[in-house]
Scaffold this active site. Structure first.
Site, PDB file in Angstrom:
ATOM      1  N   LYS A  31       0.837  -1.192   0.000  1.00 44.13           N
ATOM      2  CA  LYS A  31       0.000   0.000   0.000  1.00 44.13           C
ATOM      3  C   LYS A  31       0.877   1.249   0.000  1.00 44.13           C
ATOM      4  CE  LYS A  31      -4.175  -1.844   0.290  1.00 44.13           C
ATOM      5  NZ  LYS A  31      -5.225  -1.609  -0.723  1.00 44.13           N
ATOM      6  N   ASP A  61      -0.286  -0.700  -4.636  1.00 39.29           N
ATOM      7  CA  ASP A  61      -1.666  -0.206  -4.670  1.00 39.29           C
ATOM      8  C   ASP A  61      -1.684   1.201  -4.088  1.00 39.29           C
ATOM      9  OD1 ASP A  61      -4.354   0.246  -4.712  1.00 39.29           O
ATOM     10  OD2 ASP A  61      -4.897  -1.371  -3.343  1.00 39.29           O
ATOM     11  N   GLU A  93      -1.638  -0.760  -8.955  1.00 37.83           N
ATOM     12  CA  GLU A  93      -3.099  -0.720  -8.916  1.00 37.83           C
ATOM     13  C   GLU A  93      -3.623   0.688  -8.646  1.00 37.83           C
ATOM     14  OE1 GLU A  93      -6.670  -2.894  -6.294  1.00 37.83           O
ATOM     15  OE2 GLU A  93      -4.590  -3.582  -6.171  1.00 37.83           O
ATOM     16  N   ASP A 152      -8.856  -0.557 -10.590  1.00 37.85           N
ATOM     17  CA  ASP A 152      -9.673  -1.132  -9.522  1.00 37.85           C
ATOM     18  C   ASP A 152     -10.930  -0.282  -9.336  1.00 37.85           C
ATOM     19  OD1 ASP A 152     -10.783  -2.340  -7.308  1.00 37.85           O
ATOM     20  OD2 ASP A 152      -9.210  -1.734  -5.922  1.00 37.85           O
ATOM     21  N   LYS A 165     -13.899  -7.197  -8.069  1.00 39.41           N
ATOM     22  CA  LYS A 165     -14.283  -7.377  -6.664  1.00 39.41           C
ATOM     23  C   LYS A 165     -15.797  -7.524  -6.604  1.00 39.41           C
ATOM     24  CE  LYS A 165     -10.454  -4.814  -4.584  1.00 39.41           C
ATOM     25  NZ  LYS A 165     -10.042  -3.569  -3.875  1.00 39.41           N
TER      26      LYS A 165
END
Length: 363
Positions: free
Chosen positions: A162, A190, A218, A243, A267
């Protein structure tokens, strides 16, 4: 097998360590659980987290959407009519994707139970074992390095790092982690929409020039900034994954048309459940675009559904980011998918295989 009742509960599971991204910090999983009961005594289970900063769903809106708009349409419906039921769910109201996903997951669970087969076989079959990465929360550099080394030592071969808090520090975070894990794990970044397009290009070109090899990055820019996403994709060698920019099939078509990203993250809480996720995977497969399947902060109830889908669509879902249960302090589910660090295994139990959920607070 006909639907007779839909019930709800709140499930609270502490995380092993705080989950930190560019958007939020979370200490505990607090998800709405849906139980769909039938006249045969079978029960289907679904789950939805309140991820307001991404999907807009809150605990209250999830329950309200199901109780007032979705559930009245489903009572009396025959589980065998799967396509009709999913259409009823998807057209019951606009948006509210997590609420729809929770109900769809429970319906698909029952669909597998109806035919006495695990869900992945009902979706086309495949290898019942998948391998997931694990998330390294954004933190001080030394903490992130230590967490990364620990994850590799536990057997994880892909780390989801992250970033997105501070561009300069982000670059140093990634360099330090890359040096620490060497070639023992793939690194996936991400940014959670935390960079501008120019910042993303600067950061990624700087890392590429420094010899840092990344498997993917991402959602570097804001969800609605498809032009910015394309700007980044065109200017770096590292594959870019969309995403938050992609919730449903129509957005996937537009993203592919624009060539705005190299990979799509599916997702269930964004797609509104399994039916639309299947559409996305099939569209991506037609265009030769790889997909990852991911999750929000969910327990092994809804993540199990994503695992079944990943197994059945392995031809296009080539990357798995289903570490939600691994981040939880304990597993509240009896039965279901088996999580063993990076390896996730599906049993031969019908549907999702869930027998019981412990600690569920009835609503």
């Amino acid at each position: 097998m006909k639907i007779t009742a839909i019930r709800y509960g709140m499930l609270r599971v502490p995380l092993k360590t705080p989950f930190k991204t560019a958007l939020r910090t979370v200490d505990i999983v607090e998800d709405i659980v849906v139980e769909i009961h039938t006249d045969t005594g079978h029960v289907g289970y679904g789950e939805a987290p309140a991820t307001a900063v991404i999907t807009g769903d809150t605990h209250g809106s999830i329950v309200e959407a199901i109780a007032k708009f979705i559930a009245p349409r489903l009572i009396g419906q025959d589980i065998a009519n799967l396509n009709r039921i999913t259409q009823l769910i998807q057209t019951s109201l606009e948006k509210n994707s997590s609420a729809k996903a929770a109900v769809e997951i429970a319906i698909y669970d029952l669909f597998g139970q109806l035919y006495n087969a695990p869900l992945y076989k009902m979706l086309g079959g495949g290898d019942p074992v998948v391998t997931t990465d694990i998330t390294i929360s954004v933190d001080y550099i030394d903490k992130m390095v230590a967490d990364s080394i620990a994850a590799v030592e536990r057997g994880f071969e892909a780390l989801k790092i992250k970033v997105g808090k501070d561009i300069g520090v982000d670059i140093e975070r990634v360099k330090a982690i890359y040096a620490a894990v060497e070639d023992r794990a793939l690194l996936r970044l991400d940014a959670n929409q935390g960079w501008t397009a120019k910042q993303a290009v600067y950061a990624l070109q700087t890392l590429e020039d420094a010899g840092v090899r990344l498997e993917l990055v991402e959602q570097p820019v804001k969800a609605q900034d498809l032009d910015g996403l394309r700007y980044v994709t065109e200017r770096v060698h590292t594959p870019i994954m969309a995403d938050e920019s992609v919730f449903g099939p129509t957005q996937v078509i537009e993203l592919i048309r624009m060539r705005a990203a190299d990979i799509i993250n599916i997702k269930l809480m964004k797609t509104g459940g399994i039916s639309s996720a299947i559409h996305i995977a099939d569209i991506a497969a037609l265009y030769g675009v790889e997909c990852m399947i991911g999750c929000m902060l969910e327990t092994s109830i809804s993540v199990a559904a994503a695992v079944h889908l990943a197994a059945a669509k392995a031809n296009v879902i080539t990357k798995v980011d289903l570490d939600g249960p691994s981040l939880c302090a304990f597993n509240p589910v009896d039965g279901g998918v088996i999580f063993n660090e990076s390896e996730i295994s599906i049993t031969d139990a019908p549907g999702l295989g869930i027998r019981e959920i412990r600690g569920l607070e009835r609503l």
